[in-house]
Design a protein around this motif. Structure first.
Motif, PDB file in Angstrom:
ATOM      1  N   ASN A  83     -68.691   7.549  16.380  1.00  0.00           N
ATOM      2  CA  ASN A  83     -68.896   8.041  17.750  1.00  0.00           C
ATOM      3  C   ASN A  83     -69.076   9.557  17.752  1.00  0.00           C
ATOM      4  O   ASN A  83     -68.879  10.235  16.755  1.00  0.00           O
ATOM      5  CB  ASN A  83     -67.772   7.593  18.685  1.00  0.00           C
ATOM      6  CG  ASN A  83     -66.440   8.270  18.395  1.00  0.00           C
ATOM      7  OD1 ASN A  83     -66.388   9.386  17.888  1.00  0.00           O
ATOM      8  ND2 ASN A  83     -65.350   7.604  18.719  1.00  0.00           N
TER       9      ASN A  83
ATOM     10  N   TYR B  76     -67.469  11.995  19.380  1.00  0.00           N
ATOM     11  CA  TYR B  76     -66.366  12.859  19.806  1.00  0.00           C
ATOM     12  C   TYR B  76     -66.479  14.229  19.147  1.00  0.00           C
ATOM     13  O   TYR B  76     -66.188  15.257  19.749  1.00  0.00           O
ATOM     14  CB  TYR B  76     -65.034  12.188  19.481  1.00  0.00           C
ATOM     15  CG  TYR B  76     -63.836  13.098  19.638  1.00  0.00           C
ATOM     16  CD1 TYR B  76     -63.475  13.599  20.890  1.00  0.00           C
ATOM     17  CD2 TYR B  76     -63.064  13.460  18.536  1.00  0.00           C
ATOM     18  CE1 TYR B  76     -62.386  14.444  21.035  1.00  0.00           C
ATOM     19  CE2 TYR B  76     -61.979  14.292  18.670  1.00  0.00           C
ATOM     20  CZ  TYR B  76     -61.639  14.783  19.918  1.00  0.00           C
ATOM     21  OH  TYR B  76     -60.558  15.632  20.055  1.00  0.00           O
TER      22      TYR B  76
ATOM     23  N   GLN C  40     -58.928   7.181  18.970  1.00  0.00           N
ATOM     24  CA  GLN C  40     -59.409   8.362  19.690  1.00  0.00           C
ATOM     25  C   GLN C  40     -58.363   9.452  19.502  1.00  0.00           C
ATOM     26  O   GLN C  40     -57.262   9.353  20.019  1.00  0.00           O
ATOM     27  CB  GLN C  40     -59.592   8.067  21.175  1.00  0.00           C
ATOM     28  CG  GLN C  40     -59.975   9.296  21.994  1.00  0.00           C
ATOM     29  CD  GLN C  40     -61.256   9.971  21.520  1.00  0.00           C
ATOM     30  OE1 GLN C  40     -62.299   9.341  21.448  1.00  0.00           O
ATOM     31  NE2 GLN C  40     -61.179  11.243  21.182  1.00  0.00           N
TER      32      GLN C  40
ATOM     33  N   TYR D  69     -57.901  16.478  24.757  1.00  0.00           N
ATOM     34  CA  TYR D  69     -59.075  15.766  25.245  1.00  0.00           C
ATOM     35  C   TYR D  69     -58.689  14.580  26.124  1.00  0.00           C
ATOM     36  O   TYR D  69     -59.496  14.094  26.917  1.00  0.00           O
ATOM     37  CB  TYR D  69     -59.935  15.298  24.066  1.00  0.00           C
ATOM     38  CG  TYR D  69     -61.252  14.678  24.459  1.00  0.00           C
ATOM     39  CD1 TYR D  69     -62.249  15.442  25.054  1.00  0.00           C
ATOM     40  CD2 TYR D  69     -61.488  13.326  24.239  1.00  0.00           C
ATOM     41  CE1 TYR D  69     -63.464  14.869  25.425  1.00  0.00           C
ATOM     42  CE2 TYR D  69     -62.693  12.746  24.603  1.00  0.00           C
ATOM     43  CZ  TYR D  69     -63.678  13.521  25.199  1.00  0.00           C
ATOM     44  OH  TYR D  69     -64.870  12.946  25.562  1.00  0.00           O
ATOM     45  N   SER D  70     -57.445  14.129  26.021  1.00  0.00           N
ATOM     46  CA  SER D  70     -57.004  13.015  26.872  1.00  0.00           C
ATOM     47  C   SER D  70     -56.980  13.412  28.339  1.00  0.00           C
ATOM     48  O   SER D  70     -56.964  12.544  29.224  1.00  0.00           O
ATOM     49  CB  SER D  70     -55.628  12.514  26.436  1.00  0.00           C
ATOM     50  OG  SER D  70     -54.639  13.510  26.580  1.00  0.00           O
TER      51      SER D  70
ATOM     52  N   VAL E  76     -59.468  15.026  29.575  1.00  0.00           N
ATOM     53  CA  VAL E  76     -60.888  14.999  29.933  1.00  0.00           C
ATOM     54  C   VAL E  76     -61.390  13.560  30.083  1.00  0.00           C
ATOM     55  O   VAL E  76     -62.060  13.213  31.056  1.00  0.00           O
ATOM     56  CB  VAL E  76     -61.719  15.745  28.863  1.00  0.00           C
ATOM     57  CG1 VAL E  76     -63.209  15.656  29.178  1.00  0.00           C
ATOM     58  CG2 VAL E  76     -61.257  17.187  28.750  1.00  0.00           C
ATOM     59  N   ASP E  77     -61.072  12.719  29.104  1.00  0.00           N
ATOM     60  CA  ASP E  77     -61.561  11.334  29.111  1.00  0.00           C
ATOM     61  C   ASP E  77     -60.420  10.378  28.783  1.00  0.00           C
ATOM     62  O   ASP E  77     -60.322   9.869  27.667  1.00  0.00           O
ATOM     63  CB  ASP E  77     -62.702  11.170  28.102  1.00  0.00           C
ATOM     64  CG  ASP E  77     -63.366   9.800  28.179  1.00  0.00           C
ATOM     65  OD1 ASP E  77     -62.973   8.987  29.038  1.00  0.00           O
ATOM     66  OD2 ASP E  77     -64.279   9.539  27.369  1.00  0.00           O
ATOM     67  N   PRO E  78     -59.536  10.103  29.741  1.00  0.00           N
ATOM     68  CA  PRO E  78     -58.391   9.237  29.469  1.00  0.00           C
ATOM     69  C   PRO E  78     -58.786   7.813  29.101  1.00  0.00           C
ATOM     70  O   PRO E  78     -58.102   7.143  28.324  1.00  0.00           O
ATOM     71  CB  PRO E  78     -57.600   9.263  30.787  1.00  0.00           C
ATOM     72  CG  PRO E  78     -58.585   9.662  31.823  1.00  0.00           C
ATOM     73  CD  PRO E  78     -59.540  10.587  31.138  1.00  0.00           C
ATOM     74  N   PHE E  79     -59.924   7.347  29.634  1.00  0.00           N
ATOM     75  CA  PHE E  79     -60.332   5.970  29.366  1.00  0.00           C
ATOM     76  C   PHE E  79     -60.631   5.741  27.881  1.00  0.00           C
ATOM     77  O   PHE E  79     -60.401   4.657  27.359  1.00  0.00           O
ATOM     78  CB  PHE E  79     -61.557   5.615  30.222  1.00  0.00           C
ATOM     79  CG  PHE E  79     -61.291   5.728  31.693  1.00  0.00           C
ATOM     80  CD1 PHE E  79     -60.542   4.768  32.358  1.00  0.00           C
ATOM     81  CD2 PHE E  79     -61.772   6.803  32.414  1.00  0.00           C
ATOM     82  CE1 PHE E  79     -60.294   4.873  33.717  1.00  0.00           C
ATOM     83  CE2 PHE E  79     -61.532   6.914  33.773  1.00  0.00           C
ATOM     84  CZ  PHE E  79     -60.777   5.948  34.427  1.00  0.00           C
ATOM     85  N   ALA E  80     -61.154   6.771  27.210  1.00  0.00           N
ATOM     86  CA  ALA E  80     -61.467   6.637  25.788  1.00  0.00           C
ATOM     87  C   ALA E  80     -60.215   6.347  24.972  1.00  0.00           C
ATOM     88  O   ALA E  80     -60.266   5.615  23.971  1.00  0.00           O
ATOM     89  CB  ALA E  80     -62.136   7.915  25.274  1.00  0.00           C
ATOM     90  N   TYR E  81     -59.079   6.881  25.401  1.00  0.00           N
ATOM     91  CA  TYR E  81     -57.828   6.694  24.665  1.00  0.00           C
ATOM     92  C   TYR E  81     -57.283   5.290  24.829  1.00  0.00           C
ATOM     93  O   TYR E  81     -56.804   4.669  23.866  1.00  0.00           O
ATOM     94  CB  TYR E  81     -56.806   7.744  25.115  1.00  0.00           C
ATOM     95  CG  TYR E  81     -57.159   9.117  24.617  1.00  0.00           C
ATOM     96  CD1 TYR E  81     -56.561   9.643  23.478  1.00  0.00           C
ATOM     97  CD2 TYR E  81     -58.143   9.870  25.243  1.00  0.00           C
ATOM     98  CE1 TYR E  81     -56.918  10.887  22.987  1.00  0.00           C
ATOM     99  CE2 TYR E  81     -58.504  11.114  24.765  1.00  0.00           C
ATOM    100  CZ  TYR E  81     -57.894  11.616  23.631  1.00  0.00           C
ATOM    101  OH  TYR E  81     -58.266  12.837  23.155  1.00  0.00           O
TER     102      TYR E  81
ATOM    103  N   GLU F 279     -59.087   2.661  25.614  1.00  0.00           N
ATOM    104  CA  GLU F 279     -60.040   1.759  24.970  1.00  0.00           C
ATOM    105  C   GLU F 279     -59.823   1.700  23.460  1.00  0.00           C
ATOM    106  O   GLU F 279     -59.717   0.617  22.875  1.00  0.00           O
ATOM    107  CB  GLU F 279     -61.467   2.207  25.279  1.00  0.00           C
ATOM    108  CG  GLU F 279     -62.557   1.330  24.677  1.00  0.00           C
ATOM    109  CD  GLU F 279     -62.707  -0.013  25.358  1.00  0.00           C
ATOM    110  OE1 GLU F 279     -63.462  -0.858  24.825  1.00  0.00           O
ATOM    111  OE2 GLU F 279     -62.081  -0.235  26.417  1.00  0.00           O
TER     112      GLU F 279
END
Length: 323
Positions: free
Chosen positions: A34, A36, A87, A92-93, A95-100, A102
């Motif tokens: 990915n 990141y 992740q 960065y959590s 910024v994009d909590p959903f990525a963590y 997932e």
């Protein structure tokens, strides 16, 4: 017999793969590659593995159950799993909590479901994090300490993985060891971590930010020591109904400003330092109690920052010049 390794193109994953291959293991590496951080770095790590006898690469997302679960049948000779894909990154959590959720919760669950479908599974070793200790003030951090007050979503997702593993051990008898990694550094490290960010700024004459005057302390652990611990744990399976969680660190707590001073010396340049208050996601100090992992497999980190940082700096300078 084979080892399934997730996060094979990652910082720690590449080094673990090299260690396993060097001792004659067959390794099935999985990575989503990915974006990141710079995918070119991930592909360069992967290039060190591809073509080596015993290595197979699968481009897949661990949270994609349709891609991952069929591996239990396609690679039924897998006897051990090293699950490192996640992740990463504390800040960065925000910024994009959903990525963590997932990657670190759903992805972990998918790996457990895959593990329980493997007919010959002997051991699953997975990556947790020292972040689960949150704002604990008792030092060094020990596995028996309370870990129910995370200060970041990243930490919360890693603790969730530990709890899910505990339930799968109880329900399905999966032999598992979770490793709470402390701050890992070394050649082929991540661009979002301090050693890389500091080095790049120092070489370009840009200021670096040290929180609380650089007095925050971290248990910096050289990657070769980490790899020895991961492989050592892999060779000592946990009891089927008793999943365990172990610290894996350096058992030394070093001020960040000391780390930077050694890095300055290794790079031959002085840093321009800016002071700032500590962010809410950062803890004051990390310090690993490693008695349990030492008793299990003789784990004993041997690389102080005065040795490890010059090795990182040498690699970093080479990388900047094009490899």
């Amino acid at each position: 017999m084979s080892v399934l390794l997730t996060g094979a193109a990652g910082f720690i994953g590449m080094h673990v793969a090299e260690s396993l291959l060097a001792r004659g293991e067959r390794v099935i590496g999985v990575d989503s590659l990915n974006a990141y951080y710079d995918v070119r770095l991930k592909r360069a790590r992967l290039a060190r593995l591809e073509g080596r006898p015993g290595f197979t690469f699968l481009h897949a997302d661990i949270a994609d159950r349709e891609a991952m679960l069929p591996l239990a049948e396609a690679h039924s000779d897998v006897t051990r799993i090293v699950h490192l894909a996640a992740q990463p990154g504390v800040r960065y959590s925000l910024v994009d909590p959903f990525a963590y959720v997932e990657a670190n919760v759903m992805g972990h669950l998918v790996m457990l479901e895959l593990a329980r479908r493997l007919p010959r599974l002997e051991h699953l070793v997975y990556a947790s994090s020292s972040s689960v200790y949150g704002g604990n003030r008792k030092l060094p951090f020990a596995e028996a300490d309370r870990v129910d007050h995370p200060v970041s979503l990243y930490a919360a997702t890693k603790r969730a993985g530990e709890l899910i593993s505990e339930s799968y051990g109880h329900l399905f008898g999966l032999p598992q060891t979770g490793l709470r990694f402390f701050t890992v550094y070394g050649p082929w490290g991540r661009p979002d971590m301090g050693p890389w960010l500091f080095s790049e700024a120092i070489l370009e004459g840009r200021p670096i930010t040290l929180y609380d005057g650089g007095r925050l302390k971290r248990d910096f652990t050289f990657v070769a020591d980490i790899v020895a611990g991961v492989v050592g744990c892999l060779d000592h399976p946990a009891p089927a109904k008793a999943p365990r969680v172990l610290n894996i660190g350096n058992h030394r707590s070093v001020e960040v400003r000391r780390f930077v001073a050694v890095l300055e010396e290794a790079l031959g340049r002085r840093a321009v330092v800016v002071d700032a208050p500590r962010p809410a996601t950062d803890v004051e100090e990390t310090f690993a109690d490693i008695e349990a992992i030492h008793a299990l497999c003789g784990y004993e980190p041997r690389t102080p920052i005065e040795v490890g940082i010059p090795r990182f700096a040498e690699w970093f300078l080479s990388w900047r010049k094009g490899g």
